[in-house]
Design a protein around this motif. Structure first.
Motif, PDB file in Angstrom:
ATOM      1  N   ARG A 212       0.847  -1.180   0.000  1.00 61.52           N
ATOM      2  CA  ARG A 212       0.000   0.000   0.000  1.00 61.52           C
ATOM      3  C   ARG A 212       0.891   1.240   0.000  1.00 61.52           C
ATOM      4  N   GLU A 213       0.353   2.333  -0.468  1.00 61.16           N
ATOM      5  CA  GLU A 213       1.125   3.552  -0.629  1.00 61.16           C
ATOM      6  C   GLU A 213       1.693   4.003   0.724  1.00 61.16           C
ATOM      7  N   GLY A 214       2.997   4.333   0.727  1.00 62.41           N
ATOM      8  CA  GLY A 214       3.656   4.831   1.925  1.00 62.41           C
ATOM      9  C   GLY A 214       4.124   3.764   2.879  1.00 62.41           C
ATOM     10  N   ALA A 215       3.823   2.499   2.588  1.00 67.60           N
ATOM     11  CA  ALA A 215       4.211   1.405   3.479  1.00 67.60           C
ATOM     12  C   ALA A 215       5.450   0.686   2.938  1.00 67.60           C
ATOM     13  N   VAL A 216       6.191   0.057   3.830  1.00 67.86           N
ATOM     14  CA  VAL A 216       7.392  -0.686   3.438  1.00 67.86           C
ATOM     15  C   VAL A 216       7.386  -2.043   4.124  1.00 67.86           C
ATOM     16  N   TYR A 217       7.986  -3.013   3.447  1.00 62.58           N
ATOM     17  CA  TYR A 217       8.084  -4.337   4.057  1.00 62.58           C
ATOM     18  C   TYR A 217       9.174  -4.339   5.136  1.00 62.58           C
ATOM     19  N   ASP A 218       8.884  -5.041   6.199  1.00 63.17           N
ATOM     20  CA  ASP A 218       9.777  -5.087   7.357  1.00 63.17           C
ATOM     21  C   ASP A 218      10.976  -5.984   7.060  1.00 63.17           C
ATOM     22  N   SER A 219      12.154  -5.407   7.015  1.00 57.70           N
ATOM     23  CA  SER A 219      13.390  -6.198   6.890  1.00 57.70           C
ATOM     24  C   SER A 219      14.071  -6.371   8.240  1.00 57.70           C
ATOM     25  N   ASN A 220      13.872  -5.402   9.145  1.00 54.76           N
ATOM     26  CA  ASN A 220      14.587  -5.427  10.424  1.00 54.76           C
ATOM     27  C   ASN A 220      14.291  -6.683  11.232  1.00 54.76           C
ATOM     28  N   ALA A 287      16.178   5.183  29.508  1.00 51.80           N
ATOM     29  CA  ALA A 287      16.917   6.370  29.077  1.00 51.80           C
ATOM     30  C   ALA A 287      16.788   6.496  27.560  1.00 51.80           C
ATOM     31  N   PHE A 288      16.618   7.719  27.080  1.00 50.63           N
ATOM     32  CA  PHE A 288      16.542   7.976  25.642  1.00 50.63           C
ATOM     33  C   PHE A 288      17.786   8.759  25.235  1.00 50.63           C
ATOM     34  N   TRP A 289      18.534   8.180  24.324  1.00 51.19           N
ATOM     35  CA  TRP A 289      19.836   8.729  23.973  1.00 51.19           C
ATOM     36  C   TRP A 289      19.860   9.271  22.538  1.00 51.19           C
ATOM     37  N   ARG A 290      20.726  10.274  22.362  1.00 47.97           N
ATOM     38  CA  ARG A 290      21.162  10.672  21.031  1.00 47.97           C
ATOM     39  C   ARG A 290      22.671  10.438  21.035  1.00 47.97           C
ATOM     40  N   ILE A 291      23.076   9.355  20.376  1.00 46.00           N
ATOM     41  CA  ILE A 291      24.468   8.925  20.422  1.00 46.00           C
ATOM     42  C   ILE A 291      25.267   9.648  19.344  1.00 46.00           C
ATOM     43  N   ALA A 292      26.462  10.068  19.696  1.00 42.41           N
ATOM     44  CA  ALA A 292      27.339  10.745  18.739  1.00 42.41           C
ATOM     45  C   ALA A 292      27.948   9.697  17.817  1.00 42.41           C
ATOM     46  N   MET A 293      27.134   9.225  16.871  1.00 44.32           N
ATOM     47  CA  MET A 293      27.569   8.172  15.964  1.00 44.32           C
ATOM     48  C   MET A 293      26.815   8.298  14.640  1.00 44.32           C
ATOM     49  N   ARG A 294      27.310   7.593  13.667  1.00 45.30           N
ATOM     50  CA  ARG A 294      26.653   7.523  12.368  1.00 45.30           C
ATOM     51  C   ARG A 294      26.977   6.178  11.742  1.00 45.30           C
ATOM     52  N   PRO A 295      25.954   5.428  11.308  1.00 46.64           N
ATOM     53  CA  PRO A 295      24.511   5.663  11.482  1.00 46.64           C
ATOM     54  C   PRO A 295      24.056   5.177  12.854  1.00 46.64           C
ATOM     55  N   GLY A 296      22.790   5.481  13.193  1.00 43.08           N
ATOM     56  CA  GLY A 296      22.180   4.952  14.409  1.00 43.08           C
ATOM     57  C   GLY A 296      22.142   5.890  15.580  1.00 43.08           C
ATOM     58  N   ASN A 319      15.951   2.568  10.673  1.00 41.71           N
ATOM     59  CA  ASN A 319      16.656   2.323   9.419  1.00 41.71           C
ATOM     60  C   ASN A 319      17.422   1.006   9.495  1.00 41.71           C
ATOM     61  N   PRO A 320      17.362   0.197   8.428  1.00 44.30           N
ATOM     62  CA  PRO A 320      17.941  -1.155   8.469  1.00 44.30           C
ATOM     63  C   PRO A 320      19.413  -1.201   8.841  1.00 44.30           C
ATOM     64  N   VAL A 321      20.247  -0.349   8.233  1.00 47.42           N
ATOM     65  CA  VAL A 321      21.670  -0.379   8.540  1.00 47.42           C
ATOM     66  C   VAL A 321      21.916   0.101   9.966  1.00 47.42           C
ATOM     67  N   ALA A 322      21.177   1.124  10.389  1.00 51.48           N
ATOM     68  CA  ALA A 322      21.330   1.631  11.755  1.00 51.48           C
ATOM     69  C   ALA A 322      20.993   0.548  12.775  1.00 51.48           C
ATOM     70  N   VAL A 323      19.996  -0.269  12.481  1.00 51.11           N
ATOM     71  CA  VAL A 323      19.650  -1.378  13.372  1.00 51.11           C
ATOM     72  C   VAL A 323      20.825  -2.339  13.511  1.00 51.11           C
ATOM     73  N   MET A 324      21.424  -2.697  12.375  1.00 52.63           N
ATOM     74  CA  MET A 324      22.518  -3.660  12.419  1.00 52.63           C
ATOM     75  C   MET A 324      23.752  -3.082  13.103  1.00 52.63           C
ATOM     76  N   VAL A 325      24.052  -1.813  12.832  1.00 56.41           N
ATOM     77  CA  VAL A 325      25.236  -1.202  13.431  1.00 56.41           C
ATOM     78  C   VAL A 325      25.080  -1.081  14.941  1.00 56.41           C
ATOM     79  N   THR A 326      23.938  -0.582  15.398  1.00 54.13           N
ATOM     80  CA  THR A 326      23.741  -0.452  16.848  1.00 54.13           C
ATOM     81  C   THR A 326      23.701  -1.831  17.520  1.00 54.13           C
ATOM     82  N   PHE A 327      23.166  -2.820  16.828  1.00 52.08           N
ATOM     83  CA  PHE A 327      23.172  -4.171  17.393  1.00 52.08           C
ATOM     84  C   PHE A 327      24.602  -4.664  17.567  1.00 52.08           C
ATOM     85  N   LEU A 328      25.422  -4.542  16.528  1.00 55.96           N
ATOM     86  CA  LEU A 328      26.784  -5.057  16.587  1.00 55.96           C
ATOM     87  C   LEU A 328      27.649  -4.282  17.577  1.00 55.96           C
TER      88      LEU A 328
END
Length: 426
Positions: A212-220, A287-296, A319-328
């Protein structure tokens, strides 16, 4: 158990709106309390599990002096510098059976790898170094062997009563073989932790849903499933949860009641609908953080308690890459600590950059890289190109993350950079 506020007060340089990557791991090291429950498993079932106590060897390895190769065993007192040595062969010692007869002066014993060394013999000359005589003797040229060569000593690998493996070690294939070599049929390990995961957002489609318009399939959801499965935890897939308070509350409560840790993706960025963040805050100490990093950059961390149980919460960006980077970078080391592992820090390798990299000091950047070995024998790394946080293909092409540290600036061609390799994690 320390609260988020207590940990923050004790952590030097803590700023939730500009938190360095190093401080994130320092914070998580205090937040995470390893599991204590244990179970005893057969060796075949213990691969990937974390040792709950030292494995103490009940025997010495090897249990006796033995030959390190096929050859001829003799008393090295007969060697003379610069002179050949001729010895008469009196028999053959095979692995698994002790040689019972004495071996005297001028004699030697043909011996197979692993065979017990008679006490009067201390040296083995390899088969390929000797010349056989027609009278049943062997001739040893000068200089091919020295006293004590090719003999493995009793307890050389491990003496009885010594720790063979340490508590907190993750059991790999070699460790299983070592445990079995000690004659131990089972081993005590920490219980397997349970991690619940769900994606959030009304715009997220599950596989099988109509586009549907504006929707995306979940990869995360599938990526995190793979990351958690590789880690060896029990995964609880809770699907996609929409941006509705009642649905979010039910999902968080269910996850906290059944799991040791909860991972979500989406709903923690500035400007997003705040139902997810509001529910996290309502149900737990977060706690809600804004981490000095890129991406994530955005991330939430804390605890949610339900029915007397407390679960660690990791709210990751969408964002998919941000998920993987913060996970690792953060979640994987934290989960390893939760599992009882004492080897939680990711291993960084040095490689030479094959291209210039633009970087401003003041944040940590994780760029997707392809590591190769050059003609000079050194490791070289280049980026995968477009480093956008939504370019999931770049993670497929990469075999590691180029880690540009907080205070680091621009990188020139040939400069050494740190790389976090994916092997074993992705």
């Amino acid at each position: 158990m320390k609260t988020i506020a207590q940990i923050a007060a004790e952590l030097q340089g803590y700023d939730p709106q500009a938190l360095s990557a190093e401080r994130v791991n320092d914070f998580l090291a205090q937040l995470i309390e390893p599991v204590t429950e244990t179970e005893t498993l057969p060796v075949f079932d213990a691969l990937g599990r974390v040792l709950a106590q030292d494995v103490v060897s009940p025997i010495s390895v090897p249990p006796h002096d033995n030959s390190a190769m096929d050859g001829f065993a003799f008393d090295s007192a007969q060697l003379r510098p610069g002179e050949p040595l001729t010895l008469r062969v009196v028999g053959t010692a095979l692995a698994g059976k002790a040689w019972a007869s004495p071996v005297g002066a001028g004699e030697c014993l043909k011996i197979m790898t692993g065979a017990i060394m008679p006490p009067e013999l201390d040296t083995v000359v390899p088969l390929e170094f000797v010349r056989a005589g027609e009278d049943g003797s062997v001739h040893i040229p000068p200089g091919v062997v020295s006293a004590g060569d090719n003999r493995r000593l009793l307890g050389e690998d491990l003496m009885a009563g010594q720790p063979a493996l340490r508590k907190g070690q993750t059991l790999g294939p070699a460790a299983l073989g070592l445990i079995a070599s000690l004659g131990l049929p089972s081993v005590s390990v920490f219980r397997r932790i349970k991690v619940a995961y769900f994606s959030t957002g009304d715009e997220i489609l599950s596989l099988g849903d109509c586009p549907r318009e504006g929707a995306v399939y979940d990869s995360n959801r599938y990526t995190v499933f793979g990351l958690l499965t590789r880690l060896g935890v029990e995964v609880v897939d809770m699907g996609v949860v929409g941006d509705q308070p009642a649905l979010l509350e039910a999902a968080f409560r269910q996850a906290a009641a059944t799991a040791d840790a909860i991972i979500t993706s989406g709903g923690v960025s500035m400007g997003e609908a705040d139902h997810t963040k509001a529910m996290m805050k309502h149900l737990g100490d977060v706690a809600f953080w804004r981490i000095a990093m890129r991406p994530g950059r955005p991330m939430a961390v804390g605890r949610i308690t339900e029915q007397g149980r407390s679960a660690i919460l990791f709210g990751l960006p969408g964002n998919p890459v941000a998920v993987m980077v913060t996970f690792l970078a953060f979640v994987r080391p934290a989960l390893l600590r939760l599992m009882g592992s004492t080897t939680a820090e990711p291993l960084l390798l040095k490689a030479q950059s094959g291209e210039p990299l633009r970087k401003k000091p003041g944040r940590t950047e994780y760029q997707r890289g392809i590591v190769t070995r050059g003609a000079d024998g050194a490791l070289h790394v280049c980026t995968t190109g477009n480093q956008g946080s939504g370019v999931l293909r770049s993670m497929v092409e990469a075999n590691g993350l180029i880690v540009l540290h907080h205070s680091q600036g621009n990188v020139a061609v040939g400069d050494a950079v740190d790389v976090m390799m994916f092997d074993g994690a992705i």
